[in-house]
Write a protein that holds these residues in place. Structure first.
Motif, PDB file in Angstrom:
ATOM      1  N   ASP A  86     -62.830  31.275  37.207  1.00 43.25           N
ATOM      2  CA  ASP A  86     -63.613  31.794  35.953  1.00 43.25           C
ATOM      3  C   ASP A  86     -64.959  32.024  36.010  1.00 43.25           C
ATOM      4  O   ASP A  86     -65.599  31.531  34.795  1.00 43.25           O
ATOM      5  CB  ASP A  86     -63.050  30.926  35.049  1.00 43.25           C
ATOM      6  CG  ASP A  86     -61.413  31.039  34.987  1.00 43.25           C
ATOM      7  OD1 ASP A  86     -61.005  32.111  35.341  1.00 43.25           O
ATOM      8  OD2 ASP A  86     -60.835  29.901  34.873  1.00 43.25           O
ATOM      9  N   SER A 135     -61.947  25.959  38.968  1.00 46.92           N
ATOM     10  CA  SER A 135     -62.140  26.639  37.612  1.00 46.92           C
ATOM     11  C   SER A 135     -63.666  27.342  37.758  1.00 46.92           C
ATOM     12  O   SER A 135     -63.680  28.474  37.285  1.00 46.92           O
ATOM     13  CB  SER A 135     -62.228  25.459  36.510  1.00 46.92           C
ATOM     14  OG  SER A 135     -62.688  26.027  35.398  1.00 46.92           O
ATOM     15  N   ILE A 162     -55.417  33.705  30.695  1.00 41.89           N
ATOM     16  CA  ILE A 162     -56.172  32.712  31.355  1.00 41.89           C
ATOM     17  C   ILE A 162     -56.479  31.609  30.614  1.00 41.89           C
ATOM     18  O   ILE A 162     -56.867  31.446  29.710  1.00 41.89           O
ATOM     19  CB  ILE A 162     -57.489  33.309  31.887  1.00 41.89           C
ATOM     20  CG1 ILE A 162     -57.401  34.931  32.442  1.00 41.89           C
ATOM     21  CG2 ILE A 162     -58.495  32.644  32.529  1.00 41.89           C
ATOM     22  CD1 ILE A 162     -58.696  35.702  32.607  1.00 41.89           C
ATOM     23  N   ARG A 163     -56.099  30.104  31.327  1.00 41.29           N
ATOM     24  CA  ARG A 163     -56.205  29.014  31.014  1.00 41.29           C
ATOM     25  C   ARG A 163     -57.296  28.295  31.770  1.00 41.29           C
ATOM     26  O   ARG A 163     -57.403  28.323  32.895  1.00 41.29           O
ATOM     27  CB  ARG A 163     -54.909  28.306  31.092  1.00 41.29           C
ATOM     28  CG  ARG A 163     -53.633  29.071  30.187  1.00 41.29           C
ATOM     29  CD  ARG A 163     -52.592  28.126  30.162  1.00 41.29           C
ATOM     30  NE  ARG A 163     -51.349  28.572  29.063  1.00 41.29           N
ATOM     31  CZ  ARG A 163     -50.707  29.706  29.501  1.00 41.29           C
ATOM     32  NH1 ARG A 163     -50.606  30.087  30.592  1.00 41.29           N
ATOM     33  NH2 ARG A 163     -49.802  30.073  28.402  1.00 41.29           N
ATOM     34  N   ALA A 195     -56.116  38.605  29.044  1.00 43.19           N
ATOM     35  CA  ALA A 195     -56.639  39.684  29.911  1.00 43.19           C
ATOM     36  C   ALA A 195     -55.674  40.939  29.666  1.00 43.19           C
ATOM     37  O   ALA A 195     -54.306  40.661  29.742  1.00 43.19           O
ATOM     38  CB  ALA A 195     -56.542  39.364  31.170  1.00 43.19           C
ATOM     39  N   ARG A 198     -59.063  29.775  26.249  1.00 42.37           N
ATOM     40  CA  ARG A 198     -57.875  30.342  26.607  1.00 42.37           C
ATOM     41  C   ARG A 198     -58.238  31.888  26.266  1.00 42.37           C
ATOM     42  O   ARG A 198     -58.689  32.358  25.335  1.00 42.37           O
ATOM     43  CB  ARG A 198     -56.798  30.155  25.804  1.00 42.37           C
ATOM     44  CG  ARG A 198     -55.387  30.726  26.200  1.00 42.37           C
ATOM     45  CD  ARG A 198     -54.096  30.154  25.658  1.00 42.37           C
ATOM     46  NE  ARG A 198     -53.925  28.914  25.776  1.00 42.37           N
ATOM     47  CZ  ARG A 198     -53.051  28.499  25.450  1.00 42.37           C
ATOM     48  NH1 ARG A 198     -52.012  28.929  24.526  1.00 42.37           N
ATOM     49  NH2 ARG A 198     -52.610  27.000  25.754  1.00 42.37           N
ATOM     50  N   TYR A 204     -51.974  39.058  30.958  1.00 40.10           N
ATOM     51  CA  TYR A 204     -52.141  37.955  31.770  1.00 40.10           C
ATOM     52  C   TYR A 204     -52.926  36.781  30.972  1.00 40.10           C
ATOM     53  O   TYR A 204     -53.818  37.359  30.199  1.00 40.10           O
ATOM     54  CB  TYR A 204     -52.973  37.869  33.065  1.00 40.10           C
ATOM     55  CG  TYR A 204     -52.980  36.780  33.854  1.00 40.10           C
ATOM     56  CD1 TYR A 204     -51.882  36.147  34.452  1.00 40.10           C
ATOM     57  CD2 TYR A 204     -54.367  36.070  34.237  1.00 40.10           C
ATOM     58  CE1 TYR A 204     -51.935  34.998  35.141  1.00 40.10           C
ATOM     59  CE2 TYR A 204     -54.401  34.882  34.919  1.00 40.10           C
ATOM     60  CZ  TYR A 204     -53.214  34.391  35.333  1.00 40.10           C
ATOM     61  OH  TYR A 204     -53.393  33.337  36.211  1.00 40.10           O
ATOM     62  N   THR A 239     -60.993  40.708  29.113  1.00 40.69           N
ATOM     63  CA  THR A 239     -60.666  39.397  28.639  1.00 40.69           C
ATOM     64  C   THR A 239     -60.936  39.167  27.000  1.00 40.69           C
ATOM     65  O   THR A 239     -62.650  39.280  27.107  1.00 40.69           O
ATOM     66  CB  THR A 239     -60.761  38.097  29.594  1.00 40.69           C
ATOM     67  OG1 THR A 239     -60.283  38.282  30.778  1.00 40.69           O
ATOM     68  CG2 THR A 239     -60.213  36.971  29.203  1.00 40.69           C
TER      69      THR A 239
END
Length: 445
Positions: free
Chosen positions: A250, A246, A238-239, A263, A260, A236, A308
């Motif tokens: 996160d 946000s 994560i942006r 994961a 960025r 995945y 991540t």
């Protein structure tokens, strides 16, 4: 070896059981659960009552694990059953696999993630065809460690000479399959009465090795994936997002707003901030700037840990990409020579168009030529067949639509393995291994 303890410091061992029909796998698993106090009191009482009704003087511990109705009716194990238990020093995930020849494919499933396999033989029969078949499958799957449990030794009156003969024959077999002597442990046991399972037996004073449970508790769990080069399929991306959304989604990334993250689960090796990596199949090189979990940054992450990864450069690494050590890069190829364990009732023919799942990526594949087929009874390669039938293990050539970064299965199990899938149904048809993990096996004469 029993009781409760703080589980935070306990290691985890994944292991599988295998063996021929009626060698006592279910009784052995039941004995382990019973002696480690891993079953509830009412379950034990139910087993004791059922055993009395059957006229047995000792509890039929196989009833603790043969839970499927069909298994209880037939008295056999027909599916992979996963059991979870623990001792003060280690937790265990056990895959109890079936013994019948027609369910060999289930052994492939159960042993595919095992760090150790316990292979049972009946002391009265010794090494039989199914023993050889299962040993070949375990070697093919690169299971790092193997235990031969010579069961039912009470029925041969604890005959040391006969047990030694079985050990000698089995050692010759495992050597021919590529197992080193230090990777194989032979333990004489009686699952029914408990000899050398969890407690040392007075009936075998000549045996100086560990009990089965002692071996399971002490065997190293650092498998070959730990020492292998770093590999992580991207699960995945994560942006960054704005505002409260946000910060909520996160939160582990603190005040970072322009990032960025990638994961995934570390498939092999170890990753650290500062490591140079390559993103495949595109081949972009960059450096790891940070490794994180939900609990915060890590100094290092090893195989099996979900993390991540943040990279120093803003490059494209979508789901399905592979982040790998730049110092040891897997081959990116559209042509794959592989070994297949065919699991489906419908046979495999050359020219079949299927789906191939490798890591987190799925692509189309065409089956090319079929190579030699493994004769698991004789543990040798036979001539190429016209098709692969259910439970067959054979060499094949494959052509994928999208180039894939692959390792040989013998080197890195996770990135060297894949699945073949039926496009219309989504059913798994085969387990695939890149390369020839049994290259040392001779051709049939």
């Amino acid at each position: 070896m029993t009781g409760t303890a703080d589980t935070t410091s306990r290691s985890l061992l994944r292991f599988a059981t295998a063996g021929s029909v009626d060698d006592g796998k279910s009784t052995l698993v039941g004995r382990l659960l019973y002696d480690t106090k891993s079953v509830l009191a009412d379950q034990i009482e139910a087993v004791e009552r059922a055993s009395v009704d059957k006229g047995m003087s000792t509890p039929d511990l196989s009833l603790l694990v043969d839970g499927l109705r069909a298994e209880r009716e037939q008295g056999i194990t027909i599916d992979v059953a996963y059991r979870y238990f623990g001792t003060p020093t280690r937790e265990f995930v056990l895959a109890d696999t079936p013994g019948h020849v027609q369910y060999t494919r289930n052994t492939v499933t159960g042993a595919s993630t095992a760090e150790l396999a316990v292979l049972l033989v009946d002391a009265r029969n010794g090494v039989v065809s199914q023993t050889r078949r299962h040993a070949a499958v375990l070697s093919l799957l690169r299971v790092p460690r193997l235990v031969l449990a010579i069961n039912k030794i009470d029925l041969i009156e604890y005959d040391q000479a006969k047990i030694a003969d079985i050990e000698r024959e089995f050692t010759e077999l495992t050597r021919s399959l590529g197992f080193t002597d230090d990777a194989v442990q032979v333990i004489p046991v009686s699952a029914l009465v408990g000899d050398n399972v969890a407690f040392r037996s007075d009936n075998t004073p000549w045996y100086t090795g560990p009990t089965l449970l002692e071996h399971l508790e002490s065997v190293p769990v650092d498998g070959p994936d730990i020492a292998a080069p770093f590999r992580m399929p991207v699960q995945y991306v994560i942006r960054p997002r704005n505002g409260a959304e946000s910060r909520s989604a996160d939160a582990s990334l603190g005040d970072l707003h322009d990032y960025r993250g990638y994961a995934g689960q570390v498939a092999s090796g170890t990753v650290r901030p500062g490591d140079e990596v390559v993103v495949l199949p595109e081949g972009h090189r960059t450096t790891v700037s940070e490794v994180r979990t939900a609990d915060g940054p890590l100094a290092a992450a090893g195989a099996g840990l979900s993390v991540t990864v943040l990279l120093a450069d803003d490059i494209d690494a979508p789901r399905g990409a592979l982040i790998a050590a730049a110092s040891d890069v897997p081959e990116v190829t559209s042509e794959i020579d592989a070994t297949l364990c065919w699991l489906a009732e419908k046979p495999l023919l050359p020219g079949a168009r299927l789906l191939l799942k490798h890591g987190t990526r799925t692509t189309q594949v065409i089956v090319g030529t079929l190579g030699s087929r493994l004769d698991t009874e004789r543990v040798s390669y036979a001539a190429a067949p016209e098709k692969l039938e259910i439970n067959d293990i054979g060499r094949v050539s494959l052509r994928v639509a999208d180039p894939l970064p692959v390792d040989s299965y013998a080197r890195v199990r996770t990135t060297g393995g894949f699945l073949l899938i039926d496009p219309p149904t989504g059913n798994t048809l085969a387990a695939g291994l890149v390369g020839d993990p049994l290259a040392a096996v001779p051709a049939a004469g």
